[in-house]
Design a protein around this motif. Structure first.
Motif, mmCIF file in Angstrom:
data_model
loop_
_atom_site.group_PDB
_atom_site.id
_atom_site.type_symbol
_atom_site.label_atom_id
_atom_site.label_comp_id
_atom_site.label_asym_id
_atom_site.label_seq_id
_atom_site.Cartn_x
_atom_site.Cartn_y
_atom_site.Cartn_z
ATOM 1 N N ASP A 43 0.796 -1.233 0.000
ATOM 2 C CA ASP A 43 0.000 0.000 0.000
ATOM 3 C C ASP A 43 0.827 1.281 0.000
ATOM 4 O O ASP A 43 0.392 2.303 -0.529
ATOM 5 N N ASP A 44 2.005 1.228 0.597
ATOM 6 C CA ASP A 44 2.791 2.452 0.815
ATOM 7 C C ASP A 44 3.995 2.443 -0.125
ATOM 8 O O ASP A 44 5.064 1.912 0.195
ATOM 9 N N GLN A 45 3.851 3.061 -1.283
ATOM 10 C CA GLN A 45 4.907 3.052 -2.276
ATOM 11 C C GLN A 45 6.141 3.826 -1.814
ATOM 12 O O GLN A 45 7.274 3.451 -2.135
ATOM 13 N N VAL A 46 5.919 4.902 -1.053
ATOM 14 C CA VAL A 46 7.057 5.665 -0.525
ATOM 15 C C VAL A 46 7.878 4.790 0.406
ATOM 16 O O VAL A 46 9.117 4.749 0.332
ATOM 17 N N HIS A 47 7.199 4.076 1.299
ATOM 18 C CA HIS A 47 7.909 3.169 2.213
ATOM 19 C C HIS A 47 8.652 2.095 1.422
ATOM 20 O O HIS A 47 9.801 1.765 1.744
ATOM 21 N N TRP A 48 8.023 1.547 0.386
ATOM 22 C CA TRP A 48 8.673 0.521 -0.429
ATOM 23 C C TRP A 48 9.960 1.062 -1.045
ATOM 24 O O TRP A 48 10.999 0.393 -1.028
ATOM 25 N N GLN A 49 9.916 2.283 -1.577
ATOM 26 C CA GLN A 49 11.100 2.861 -2.218
ATOM 27 C C GLN A 49 12.200 3.163 -1.197
ATOM 28 O O GLN A 49 13.391 2.976 -1.480
ATOM 29 N N VAL A 50 11.805 3.600 -0.002
ATOM 30 C CA VAL A 50 12.788 3.836 1.066
ATOM 31 C C VAL A 50 13.480 2.525 1.427
ATOM 32 O O VAL A 50 14.709 2.468 1.586
ATOM 33 N N CYS A 51 12.703 1.455 1.553
ATOM 34 C CA CYS A 51 13.274 0.142 1.876
ATOM 35 C C CYS A 51 14.182 -0.351 0.759
ATOM 36 O O CYS A 51 15.241 -0.935 1.020
ATOM 37 N N GLN A 52 13.782 -0.119 -0.473
ATOM 38 C CA GLN A 52 14.609 -0.538 -1.596
ATOM 39 C C GLN A 52 15.968 0.153 -1.568
ATOM 40 O O GLN A 52 17.016 -0.501 -1.684
ATOM 41 N N GLU A 53 15.979 1.464 -1.402
ATOM 42 C CA GLU A 53 17.234 2.214 -1.400
ATOM 43 C C GLU A 53 18.092 1.848 -0.190
ATOM 44 O O GLU A 53 19.319 1.688 -0.305
ATOM 45 N N ALA A 54 17.450 1.699 0.981
ATOM 46 C CA ALA A 54 18.199 1.320 2.176
ATOM 47 C C ALA A 54 18.827 -0.062 1.997
ATOM 48 O O ALA A 54 19.964 -0.311 2.427
ATOM 49 N N GLY A 55 18.106 -0.980 1.355
ATOM 50 C CA GLY A 55 18.641 -2.308 1.114
ATOM 51 C C GLY A 55 19.822 -2.303 0.164
ATOM 52 O O GLY A 55 20.806 -3.021 0.375
ATOM 53 N N LEU A 56 19.736 -1.510 -0.890
ATOM 54 C CA LEU A 56 20.855 -1.408 -1.825
ATOM 55 C C LEU A 56 22.106 -0.867 -1.124
ATOM 56 O O LEU A 56 23.223 -1.360 -1.353
ATOM 57 N N GLN A 57 21.916 0.149 -0.285
ATOM 58 C CA GLN A 57 23.055 0.707 0.445
ATOM 59 C C GLN A 57 23.638 -0.308 1.416
ATOM 60 O O GLN A 57 24.866 -0.447 1.531
ATOM 61 N N GLN A 58 22.772 -1.033 2.119
ATOM 62 C CA GLN A 58 23.239 -2.039 3.077
ATOM 63 C C GLN A 58 23.995 -3.153 2.376
ATOM 64 O O GLN A 58 25.037 -3.619 2.848
ATOM 65 N N ALA A 59 23.514 -3.579 1.226
ATOM 66 C CA ALA A 59 24.153 -4.681 0.502
ATOM 67 C C ALA A 59 25.564 -4.324 0.040
ATOM 68 O O ALA A 59 26.412 -5.221 -0.103
ATOM 69 N N ARG A 60 25.813 -3.049 -0.199
ATOM 70 C CA ARG A 60 27.152 -2.628 -0.654
ATOM 71 C C ARG A 60 28.226 -2.841 0.409
ATOM 72 O O ARG A 60 29.424 -2.806 0.108
ATOM 73 N N ARG A 61 27.807 -3.085 1.633
ATOM 74 C CA ARG A 61 28.781 -3.313 2.703
ATOM 75 C C ARG A 61 29.383 -4.715 2.642
ATOM 76 O O ARG A 61 30.359 -4.998 3.339
ATOM 77 N N PHE A 62 28.802 -5.585 1.833
ATOM 78 C CA PHE A 62 29.216 -6.988 1.805
ATOM 79 C C PHE A 62 29.768 -7.350 0.428
ATOM 80 O O PHE A 62 29.235 -6.919 -0.586
ATOM 81 N N SER A 63 30.819 -8.158 0.419
ATOM 82 C CA SER A 63 31.346 -8.671 -0.851
ATOM 83 C C SER A 63 32.120 -9.949 -0.581
ATOM 84 O O SER A 63 32.657 -10.159 0.516
ATOM 85 N N TRP A 64 32.191 -10.795 -1.594
ATOM 86 C CA TRP A 64 32.979 -12.013 -1.452
ATOM 87 C C TRP A 64 34.468 -11.695 -1.396
ATOM 88 O O TRP A 64 35.249 -12.463 -0.807
ATOM 89 N N LYS A 65 34.881 -10.579 -1.982
ATOM 90 C CA LYS A 65 36.281 -10.174 -1.873
ATOM 91 C C LYS A 65 36.649 -9.922 -0.417
ATOM 92 O O LYS A 65 37.704 -10.381 0.057
ATOM 93 N N ARG A 66 35.775 -9.199 0.308
ATOM 94 C CA ARG A 66 36.047 -8.950 1.729
ATOM 95 C C ARG A 66 36.029 -10.250 2.523
ATOM 96 O O ARG A 66 36.832 -10.457 3.435
ATOM 97 N N CYS A 67 35.105 -11.153 2.170
ATOM 98 C CA CYS A 67 35.054 -12.452 2.841
ATOM 99 C C CYS A 67 36.352 -13.215 2.613
ATOM 100 O O CYS A 67 36.917 -13.809 3.545
ATOM 101 N N ALA A 68 36.846 -13.200 1.379
ATOM 102 C CA ALA A 68 38.091 -13.899 1.059
ATOM 103 C C ALA A 68 39.278 -13.274 1.783
ATOM 104 O O ALA A 68 40.185 -13.988 2.247
ATOM 105 N N GLN A 69 39.298 -11.956 1.887
ATOM 106 C CA GLN A 69 40.390 -11.283 2.587
ATOM 107 C C GLN A 69 40.414 -11.667 4.062
ATOM 108 O O GLN A 69 41.485 -11.941 4.629
ATOM 109 N N ALA A 70 39.230 -11.702 4.693
ATOM 110 C CA ALA A 70 39.153 -12.103 6.101
ATOM 111 C C ALA A 70 39.546 -13.567 6.262
ATOM 112 O O ALA A 70 40.207 -13.944 7.242
ATOM 113 N N THR A 71 39.163 -14.394 5.292
ATOM 114 C CA THR A 71 39.501 -15.816 5.341
ATOM 115 C C THR A 71 41.005 -16.015 5.197
ATOM 116 O O THR A 71 41.615 -16.799 5.943
ATOM 117 N N ALA A 72 41.614 -15.299 4.267
ATOM 118 C CA ALA A 72 43.069 -15.375 4.109
ATOM 119 C C ALA A 72 43.775 -14.910 5.381
ATOM 120 O O ALA A 72 44.819 -15.457 5.759
#
Length: 376
Positions: A338-367
């Motif tokens: 029902d709330d398109q504004v809320h949906w778009q806020v969640c979408q953008e927040a999720g994209l920003q949060q996902a940028r904090r994670f990468s397999w490169k960083r996982c591999a670096q920590a593993t090494a």
């Protein structure tokens, strides 16, 4: 560093741990000081195998019925593993629960302690084998990798180990998970008779820990018109004793508002994630919750439980619900409709949060864990 990594799990269809192994191995190839050789249960290779699909082995269900089958397979694997000593291995990495015997430095990845909280989620013989071997495996390991701080804290308390034995290496996002225009995924959506952003998606093995019943109950609480417009699609293999979901699933399937898609190819899942209104992930317990991260990276809001490691993954981008409250899940689903504004806020927040994670960083920590285990 010459690393032997046990990749036997890649012979099975790739669910969470299998995806972890495949992505980590690829990312470790960019670490110049790391040379990885894969043990597949029978021999050694430097190449990843092709992803298996369900039905890859007709023997697995039979083995579950044979007394001592796990121990016999374990004995054979140990014999094969020992033949790899000639490769001058510096360190052995076991990415799935309990390691084979190795008289050199060892690192294990402890993804979670599901066998303690939800023993019914796995065959009894496997749980017994985990209980018999895991503690010794932990003691054998110089460093213990975890996907999240929540699991590191839990394991540290359970095993009574110092914090310095643990290295947190959060998982990453595969390249196939990114926002996509409806036109780019129309063939997959058409195959399932849905429109872009007009369905909810559950991803995960059908087992009690994933709390699928709550998703079914909450969806059934939506008005009939919304259930018809926004069906619930469920992607995942049947887990151990999935029959306990039969009644709930049967009612949903009979209504025409729930679709059980089974195990799908990776790219197919990625496209469905990119087109969903939201990922519904009411799991009771996770060591990380990889589908949550993949949904956010795909530009899709997530509804999830505030339990175990999941808040570490979703952060402020999550729509959190109580894992025993169908009304709270229904309300979260309704708001994202029902709330398109809320949906778009969640979408953008999720994209920003996902940028904090990468397999490169996982591999670096593993090494880094490898270096620590080798005394570097």
């Amino acid at each position: 560093m010459r690393i032997a990594l046990n990749a036997r799990i890649l012979q099975a269809p790739r669910t969470g741990i299998g995806q972890y192994v495949a992505e980590l191995v690829n990312a470790l190839r960019s670490e110049r000081e790391v040379e990885v050789t894969l043990f597949n249960g029978w021999g050694w290779s430097s190449a990843l195998p092709e992803a298996a699909m369900p039905g890859y082995s007709r023997l697995t269900p039979l083995l579950r019925q044979i007394p001592g089958a796990y121990q016999a397979r374990r004995w054979l694997e140990q014999k094969r593993f020992d033949q790899g000593r000639a490769q001058n291995i510096d360190l052995y990495h076991e990415p799935s629960l309990w390691p084979l015997h190795f008289d050199g430095p060892t690192v294990i990845t402890l993804h979670d302690l599901t066998h303690l909280h939800f023993p019914a989620a796995q065959p009894p013989a496997r749980v017994k084998e985990i209980e018999r071997r895991l503690e010794a495996g932990v003691a054998q390991s110089q460093r213990i990798l975890t996907d999240s701080q929540a699991i590191a804290d839990e394991a540290q308390a359970y095993f009574g180990l110092p914090a310095e034995r643990f290295v947190v290496a959060p998982l990453g996002v595969a390249e196939r998970f990114y926002p996509r225009e409806p036109e780019a995924i129309k063939s997959v959506l058409k195959a399932h008779a849905v429109e872009a952003r007009e369905y909810f998606l559950c991803v995960g093995t059908l087992e009690p820990r994933k709390n699928l019943n709550l998703a079914l109950q909450a969806h059934a609480l939506l008005p009939e018109s919304l259930r018809q417009r926004f069906p619930l699609l469920i992607v995942g293999m049947a887990g151990w004793q999935p029959s306990q979901f039969s009644d709930q699933l049967r009612r949903g399937l009979a209504s025409g508002h729930v679709c059980l898609l089974g195990y799908l190819a990776d790219e197919h899942v990625a496209q469905l994630l990119a087109g969903a209104r939201a990922l519904v992930f009411p799991s009771l317990y996770e060591g990380f919750g990889l589908p949550v991260l993949e949904a956010m990276a795909s530009g899709t809001p997530v509804i999830l439980s505030r339990t175990s490691a999941m808040p570490e993954v979703a952060g402020a981008a999550g729509n959190y619900i109580e894992p025993d409250n169908a009304d709270s899940l229904r309300d979260a689903m309704s708001r994202l409709i029902d709330d398109q504004v809320h949906w778009q806020v969640c979408q953008e927040a999720g994209l920003q949060q996902a940028r904090r994670f990468s397999w490169k960083r996982c591999a670096q920590a593993t090494a880094g864990a490898y270096r620590q285990a080798l005394g570097g």
